[in-house]
Scaffold this motif. Structure first.
Motif, PDB file in Angstrom:
ATOM      1  N   ASN A   1       0.863  -1.177   0.000  1.00 37.92           N
ATOM      2  CA  ASN A   1       0.000   0.000   0.000  1.00 37.92           C
ATOM      3  C   ASN A   1       0.898   1.224   0.000  1.00 37.92           C
ATOM      4  OD1 ASN A   1      -2.371  -1.418  -0.005  1.00 37.92           O
ATOM      5  ND2 ASN A   1      -2.691  -1.304   2.222  1.00 37.92           N
ATOM      6  N   ILE A   2       0.619   2.141  -0.917  1.00 38.25           N
ATOM      7  CA  ILE A   2       1.503   3.290  -1.104  1.00 38.25           C
ATOM      8  C   ILE A   2       0.666   4.561  -1.234  1.00 38.25           C
ATOM      9  CG2 ILE A   2       3.427   2.030  -2.100  1.00 38.25           C
ATOM     10  CD1 ILE A   2       0.872   3.766  -4.320  1.00 38.25           C
ATOM     11  N   VAL A   3       1.377   5.700  -1.403  1.00 35.84           N
ATOM     12  CA  VAL A   3       0.711   6.990  -1.622  1.00 35.84           C
ATOM     13  C   VAL A   3       0.738   7.277  -3.117  1.00 35.84           C
ATOM     14  CG1 VAL A   3       0.720   9.447  -1.115  1.00 35.84           C
ATOM     15  CG2 VAL A   3       1.449   7.815   0.644  1.00 35.84           C
ATOM     16  N   TYR A   4      -0.460   7.374  -3.717  1.00 31.67           N
ATOM     17  CA  TYR A   4      -0.558   7.650  -5.153  1.00 31.67           C
ATOM     18  C   TYR A   4      -1.042   9.079  -5.357  1.00 31.67           C
ATOM     19  CZ  TYR A   4      -2.471   7.840  -9.869  1.00 31.67           C
ATOM     20  OH  TYR A   4      -2.776   8.224 -11.161  1.00 31.67           O
ATOM     21  N   ALA A   5      -0.299   9.848  -6.186  1.00 29.64           N
ATOM     22  CA  ALA A   5      -0.687  11.217  -6.537  1.00 29.64           C
ATOM     23  C   ALA A   5      -1.137  11.243  -7.980  1.00 29.64           C
ATOM     24  CB  ALA A   5       0.490  12.167  -6.323  1.00 29.64           C
ATOM     25  N   GLY A   6      -2.368  11.678  -8.203  1.00 28.09           N
ATOM     26  CA  GLY A   6      -2.891  11.774  -9.556  1.00 28.09           C
ATOM     27  C   GLY A   6      -2.491  13.081 -10.217  1.00 28.09           C
TER      28      GLY A   6
ATOM     29  N   LEU B   1       1.535  18.532 -10.329  1.00 27.60           N
ATOM     30  CA  LEU B   1       1.971  17.320 -11.037  1.00 27.60           C
ATOM     31  C   LEU B   1       1.284  17.250 -12.411  1.00 27.60           C
ATOM     32  CD1 LEU B   1       3.556  14.657 -10.927  1.00 27.60           C
ATOM     33  CD2 LEU B   1       1.528  13.595  -9.919  1.00 27.60           C
ATOM     34  N   LYS B   2       2.101  17.059 -13.446  1.00 28.32           N
ATOM     35  CA  LYS B   2       1.581  16.961 -14.811  1.00 28.32           C
ATOM     36  C   LYS B   2       1.888  15.589 -15.398  1.00 28.32           C
ATOM     37  CE  LYS B   2       2.401  21.910 -15.608  1.00 28.32           C
ATOM     38  NZ  LYS B   2       3.113  22.918 -16.421  1.00 28.32           N
ATOM     39  N   ARG B   3       1.045  15.175 -16.357  1.00 27.68           N
ATOM     40  CA  ARG B   3       1.307  13.919 -17.065  1.00 27.68           C
ATOM     41  C   ARG B   3       2.571  14.106 -17.896  1.00 27.68           C
ATOM     42  NH1 ARG B   3      -3.196  13.371 -18.761  1.00 27.68           N
ATOM     43  NH2 ARG B   3      -4.045  11.655 -17.500  1.00 27.68           N
ATOM     44  N   SER B   4       3.505  13.142 -17.800  1.00 28.75           N
ATOM     45  CA  SER B   4       4.777  13.287 -18.497  1.00 28.75           C
ATOM     46  C   SER B   4       5.212  11.964 -19.105  1.00 28.75           C
ATOM     47  CB  SER B   4       5.850  13.801 -17.527  1.00 28.75           C
ATOM     48  OG  SER B   4       6.020  12.895 -16.458  1.00 28.75           O
ATOM     49  N   LYS B   5       6.058  12.059 -20.127  1.00 30.32           N
ATOM     50  CA  LYS B   5       6.613  10.868 -20.764  1.00 30.32           C
ATOM     51  C   LYS B   5       8.063  10.735 -20.306  1.00 30.32           C
ATOM     52  CE  LYS B   5       5.482   9.864 -24.977  1.00 30.32           C
ATOM     53  NZ  LYS B   5       5.372   9.836 -26.473  1.00 30.32           N
TER      54      LYS B   5
ATOM     55  N   VAL C   1       4.574   6.941 -20.862  1.00 31.44           N
ATOM     56  CA  VAL C   1       3.773   7.955 -20.182  1.00 31.44           C
ATOM     57  C   VAL C   1       3.548   7.523 -18.733  1.00 31.44           C
ATOM     58  CG1 VAL C   1       1.554   9.136 -20.079  1.00 31.44           C
ATOM     59  CG2 VAL C   1       2.639   8.696 -22.301  1.00 31.44           C
ATOM     60  N   SER C   2       3.835   8.456 -17.796  1.00 36.90           N
ATOM     61  CA  SER C   2       3.608   8.203 -16.375  1.00 36.90           C
ATOM     62  C   SER C   2       2.341   8.940 -15.962  1.00 36.90           C
ATOM     63  CB  SER C   2       4.796   8.694 -15.551  1.00 36.90           C
ATOM     64  OG  SER C   2       4.590   8.420 -14.176  1.00 36.90           O
ATOM     65  N   ASN C   3       1.329   8.186 -15.528  1.00 40.47           N
ATOM     66  CA  ASN C   3       0.026   8.748 -15.171  1.00 40.47           C
ATOM     67  C   ASN C   3      -0.064   8.976 -13.661  1.00 40.47           C
ATOM     68  OD1 ASN C   3      -1.522   8.671 -17.825  1.00 40.47           O
ATOM     69  ND2 ASN C   3      -0.784   6.549 -17.677  1.00 40.47           N
ATOM     70  N   GLY C   4       0.833   9.801 -13.166  1.00 39.79           N
ATOM     71  CA  GLY C   4       0.816  10.084 -11.741  1.00 39.79           C
ATOM     72  C   GLY C   4       2.164   9.807 -11.116  1.00 39.79           C
ATOM     73  N   MET C   5       2.154   9.633  -9.801  1.00 37.47           N
ATOM     74  CA  MET C   5       3.409   9.449  -9.066  1.00 37.47           C
ATOM     75  C   MET C   5       3.153   8.627  -7.816  1.00 37.47           C
ATOM     76  SD  MET C   5       5.841  12.379  -7.329  1.00 37.47           S
ATOM     77  CE  MET C   5       6.512  12.969  -8.892  1.00 37.47           C
ATOM     78  N   VAL C   6       4.108   7.760  -7.509  1.00 32.16           N
ATOM     79  CA  VAL C   6       4.138   7.079  -6.225  1.00 32.16           C
ATOM     80  C   VAL C   6       5.057   7.902  -5.316  1.00 32.16           C
ATOM     81  CG1 VAL C   6       4.652   4.953  -4.997  1.00 32.16           C
ATOM     82  CG2 VAL C   6       3.800   4.851  -7.346  1.00 32.16           C
ATOM     83  N   CYS C   7       4.541   8.390  -4.188  1.00 36.68           N
ATOM     84  CA  CYS C   7       5.191   9.483  -3.448  1.00 36.68           C
ATOM     85  C   CYS C   7       6.066   9.021  -2.294  1.00 36.68           C
ATOM     86  CB  CYS C   7       4.134  10.434  -2.890  1.00 36.68           C
ATOM     87  SG  CYS C   7       3.163  11.257  -4.157  1.00 36.68           S
ATOM     88  N   SER C   8       7.050   9.844  -2.048  1.00 35.77           N
ATOM     89  CA  SER C   8       7.863   9.739  -0.841  1.00 35.77           C
ATOM     90  C   SER C   8       7.303  10.687   0.214  1.00 35.77           C
ATOM     91  CB  SER C   8       9.311  10.106  -1.146  1.00 35.77           C
ATOM     92  OG  SER C   8       9.395  11.486  -1.458  1.00 35.77           O
ATOM     93  N   GLY C   9       7.813  10.548   1.456  1.00 29.81           N
ATOM     94  CA  GLY C   9       7.381  11.464   2.517  1.00 29.81           C
ATOM     95  C   GLY C   9       7.778  12.892   2.234  1.00 29.81           C
TER      96      GLY C   9
END
Length: 830
Positions: A119-124, A140-144, A149-157
């Motif tokens: 279980n992680i922190v997902y940022a859309g 946060l923007k959609r980027s290649k 293409v990365s549809n978001g980010m798995v976040c750090s603290g």
């Protein structure tokens, strides 16, 4: 992409995060989440009102932060799959279920600890996150990334702004519900407190809650510290001994057996996250939690790694080394307090554990430590080893021994809840000198300090609201400070507690009682102020420096004889451990530092104390003034060349200052180890030497690392100046300007090379008609006998009662020449 440090299910105890310290205000920072505070005290009023009351009572709330309010679409996610990136070895394609109707999202991630099933922190897309490299919040923007293409980010603290961890992603507990907004999961309102150094109790959330309760009239709910003691007697499982009770005031410990180390529950992870602390394992997390709750650091040792299950608290041996939990081999100096077993040291007391006794995945039996170490020694050791941590922040403030047992029992209870196992019967408690302080506050003292007659009932109620045990006795109160308050030691401390809780705004306005103090003269202070104003008016800039210096620099710059530098037990800097015996060292050092960045002229002065220690008692604090000159004396100009400041600039500043004080100096040839021979003179006022002026030697310039010469300076003993002149700077009688003109005559005198110009000026000045004597030229060489020099002296003659005739001036001049010939062997140059 993302990343915060890898979070293993359980890892060794590595609680060495940097402390929160405000270097500008010298205040310690502490974060108190409202949700955590509410576990101990009811908070029903608006937070601004609570914060205002705390601030007015001395516990300053710098800000109220709303964690997560700006995050946006950031939720709990679940990693369904992790696949390699087709075009990057260090990147992975992570499939994340975030509970959205559109289904899972694919994210490009570079964190080394991401794994399927987490279980992680997902940022859309559109989330507002902290840039871990540049700082600041961005959308946060959609980027290649490398063609994908990365549809978001798995976040750090760090990207969430809740910790400094960025080497890996933030892993959430297994029971976290997918799709839950992180603002609901981790969000909270937080008091960001700015604490004064005397309140270590408020470095625990419970201490802040006590302040909230006292200022709002609420009751405090103490945490439960009871637990079942189902194991064998603790003294059959381990032993403890304090060999150095001057550095360890109390050492308590217990033993927990058959523990199951693993991940911490959600509530514990959340609590630590509010303090910027990453979860490590359930046992270690509890020790950190209790530290943030009570303000008492704890440490857990793997009991099976402790030889004979015996703990010895002692000073380190000469040449002893210890590898600490940060994998650094450290050489320990003799005054370093260590936790040891009969064979080896296993931890640095109050700083960090040793790698040889760390908690690991195979640990099942734990010895839990809660101790009280001497604050000053802990601070010295932490500074020497450059190991400022959350634990040292608390220990160096001086915790009370009573806190250690309470925190130990609290941590034991929580470990049993999160890791199972059994606790031994009783606790180990080495307590050489009991702390049972009683403070007596009389009615007279309270009235004298506060100026208010508080009713007895109000005094007792106020102190009891702070959980202070108070008893009314004859003409006062007998008080036992609570175990968490090391700052209450004298009656004045109790007066402060009463005043701040009742409210300083409620102190009635009244006239001053008693007689207003009368003005008393202070010649020393008046002299310092007049010297300060004079030197500033002559273009020197004042500096204020620390009164400490290294012995090597003081030896190089010289100073009073017969005094040894006084070494500080706890210096601010290990490079400057001695109280200065001369303030010229400070001024010379300031010149050297400025020369490195400024190539223009430097003219500065300082008025301060030199500390002269004769070997017994306290040092004499002798007030001195020093001035220093280096570099061009004027701003560069096309009109004329600017020479470098030298001996005569320093001498001129002294003359100008003394003239402003109504004094006149004679400069006599002198020797001083700090100044070049022939470029050094004693400053003499009324026959008494009060200081020295000269140009620094090459050895001095090398000692202070100054690459620009000359460095001219003067140093004057202000006490000697007062003694030599009676009352320098006292009002001078008004002297009428004469109506009559002056007449100027030049004399070319040939004297021995060793005769000073000052001696010539002193003789001429004795003539009643001489008003001003200037040396306009000095010459030796062709036309002047060997061993002689020629001085051009310009004398201004003037009378207060008439215009002088040529005959009168010639008569005065003849008298002067006669005396010069008789006393100095001077002759007119032909």
């Amino acid at each position: 992409m993302s990343g915060s440090s890898p979070q293993a299910t359980f890892d060794s105890y590595r609680n060495f995060d940097l402390l929160h310290f405000d270097h500008q205000s010298q205040k310690v920072r502490m974060k108190a989440p409202i949700s955590w505070l509410k576990e101990y005290v009811d908070i029903t009023e608006p937070l601004q009102e609570v914060a205002h009351r705390l601030t007015m009572a001395g516990t300053e709330v710098g800000s109220i932060d709303q964690v997560g309010a700006e995050w946006g679409p950031v939720v709990v996610g679940h990693v369904q799959a992790v696949n390699p990136h087709p075009d990057a070895d260090r990147l992975q394609l992570v499939t994340v279920d975030f509970g959205g109707p559109e289904g899972p999202a694919e994210v490009v991630c570079g964190a080394p600890n991401v794994a399927e099933g987490q279980n992680i922190v997902y940022a859309g897309i559109g989330a507002m996150l902290t840039d871990p490299y540049k700082g600041g919040v961005s959308k946060l923007k959609r980027s290649k990334i490398r063609g994908v293409v990365s549809n978001g980010m798995v976040c750090s603290g760090k990207e969430l702004g809740i910790s400094d961890e960025h080497e890996g992603i933030l892993v959430l507990p297994e029971d976290a519900t997918v799709g839950t907004p992180m603002v609901d999961y981790l969000g909270d309102a937080i008091f960001d407190l700015e604490l004064t150094p005397n309140r270590p109790d408020c470095l625990g959330v419970l201490g802040v809650a006590r302040e909230v309760a006292a200022t709002s009239g609420k009751a405090i709910r103490e945490p439960d510290i009871t637990y079942p003691e189902e194991g064998p007697p603790v003294d059959s499982l381990a032993t403890i001994r304090i060999d150095d009770p001057d550095l360890c005031l109390r050492y308590t410990a217990t033993v927990l057996q058959n523990l199951k180390l693993g991940p911490s529950p959600e509530w514990l992870v959340k609590r630590l996250a509010t303090q910027g602390q990453a979860s490590i394992s359930n046992v270690v997390d509890v020790t950190n939690y209790v530290m943030f709750e009570y303000g008492q650091p704890l440490h857990a040792f793997d009991l099976d790694a402790v030889e004979n299950h015996a703990i010895v608290v002692r000073r380190s041996f000469e040449g002893e080394y210890l590898t600490t939990l940060d994998d650094v081999d450290r050489e320990l100096e003799p005054d370093t307090l260590v936790i040891a077993d009969p064979v080896k040291s296993i931890g640095l007391a109050g700083l960090m554990g040793g790698a040889n006794s760390e908690i690991s995945g195979s640990t099942v039996n734990v010895l839990l430590e809660s101790a009280t170490f001497k604050g000053s020694n802990n601070r010295i050791t932490a500074g020497r080893l450059d190991m400022k941590t959350e634990a040292t922040l608390r220990f160096e403030k001086g915790l009370r021994p009573g806190l250690s047992e309470v925190a130990l029992r609290r941590a034991t209870k929580l470990i049993l809840e999160v890791a199972g196992g059994t606790a031994a019967k009783g606790i180990l408690d080495a307590y050489p000198v009991k702390d049972d302080a009683i403070v007596t506050l009389t009615d007279e003292k309270l009235l004298k300090v506060m100026g208010v007659e508080y009713p007895q009932e109000q005094v007792i109620a106020t102190l009891e609201s702070l959980s202070i045990d108070v008893t009314r006795v004859a003409s006062g109160y007998e008080v036992r400070p609570p175990y968490w308050r090391p700052d209450i030691a004298i009656p004045e401390d109790l007066c402060e507690e009463i005043g701040r809780i009742v409210g300083y705004d409620d102190v009635p306005v009244t006239t001053l009682s008693g007689r207003v103090p009368t003005w008393e003269p202070s010649p020393d202070r008046d002299l310092r102020e007049k010297v300060r104003a004079s030197l500033a008016s002559h273009g020197l800039q004042e500096i204020i420096s620390y009164p400490t210096e290294s012995d090597s620099v003081m030896e190089a710059v010289g100073g009073p004889k017969g005094f040894s530098p006084l070494r500080l037990e706890n210096p601010m800097s290990q490079d400057q451990p001695f109280m200065r015996t001369t303030i010229r060292a400070s001024a010379f050092g300031a010149v050297a530092r400025n020369v490195r960045t400024w190539r223009g002229g430097i003219a500065l002065f300082e008025i301060g104390a030199a500390y002269l220690h004769s070997g017994e008692g306290l040092p004499e604090e002798r007030q001195m003034v020093v001035g220093a000159f280096n570099g061009p004396r004027d701003v560069d100009s096309w009109v004329a060349e600017s020479g470098d400041a030298d001996f005569y600039d320093a001498k001129g500043a002294v003359e100008g200052m003394l003239e402003d004080l109504g004094l006149q100096a004679v400069f006599e040839i002198a020797e001083d180890s700090a100044f070049e021979p022939g470029r050094c003179a004693a400053i003499v006022v009324n026959g008494k030497q009060v200081g020295v002026v000269g140009e620094a030697t090459r050895a001095v310039l090398e000692a202070i690392d100054c690459d620009r010469a000359p460095l001219a300076a003067f140093e004057i003993d202000l006490a000697a100046l007062v003694e030599a002149s009676g009352d320098p700077g006292a009002p001078r009688p008004y002297q009428l300007f004469t109506r009559y003109p002056s007449s100027v005559r030049d004399l070319a005198l040939v004297v021995d090379a060793g005769i000073s110009a000052g001696a010539i000026q002193a003789i001429i000045a004795k003539n009643r008609l001489s008003r001003q004597i200037d040396i306009v030229d000095v010459y030796s060489g062709k036309g002047v006998p060997e061993g002689k020099k020629s001085l051009a002296v310009r004398v201004h003659y003037q009378s207060d009662t008439k215009t002088l005739t040529a005959k009168e001036i010639e008569k005065a001049e003849a008298t002067i020449l006669k005396i010069l010939r008789q006393e100095l062997g001077a002759e007119l140059r032909s």
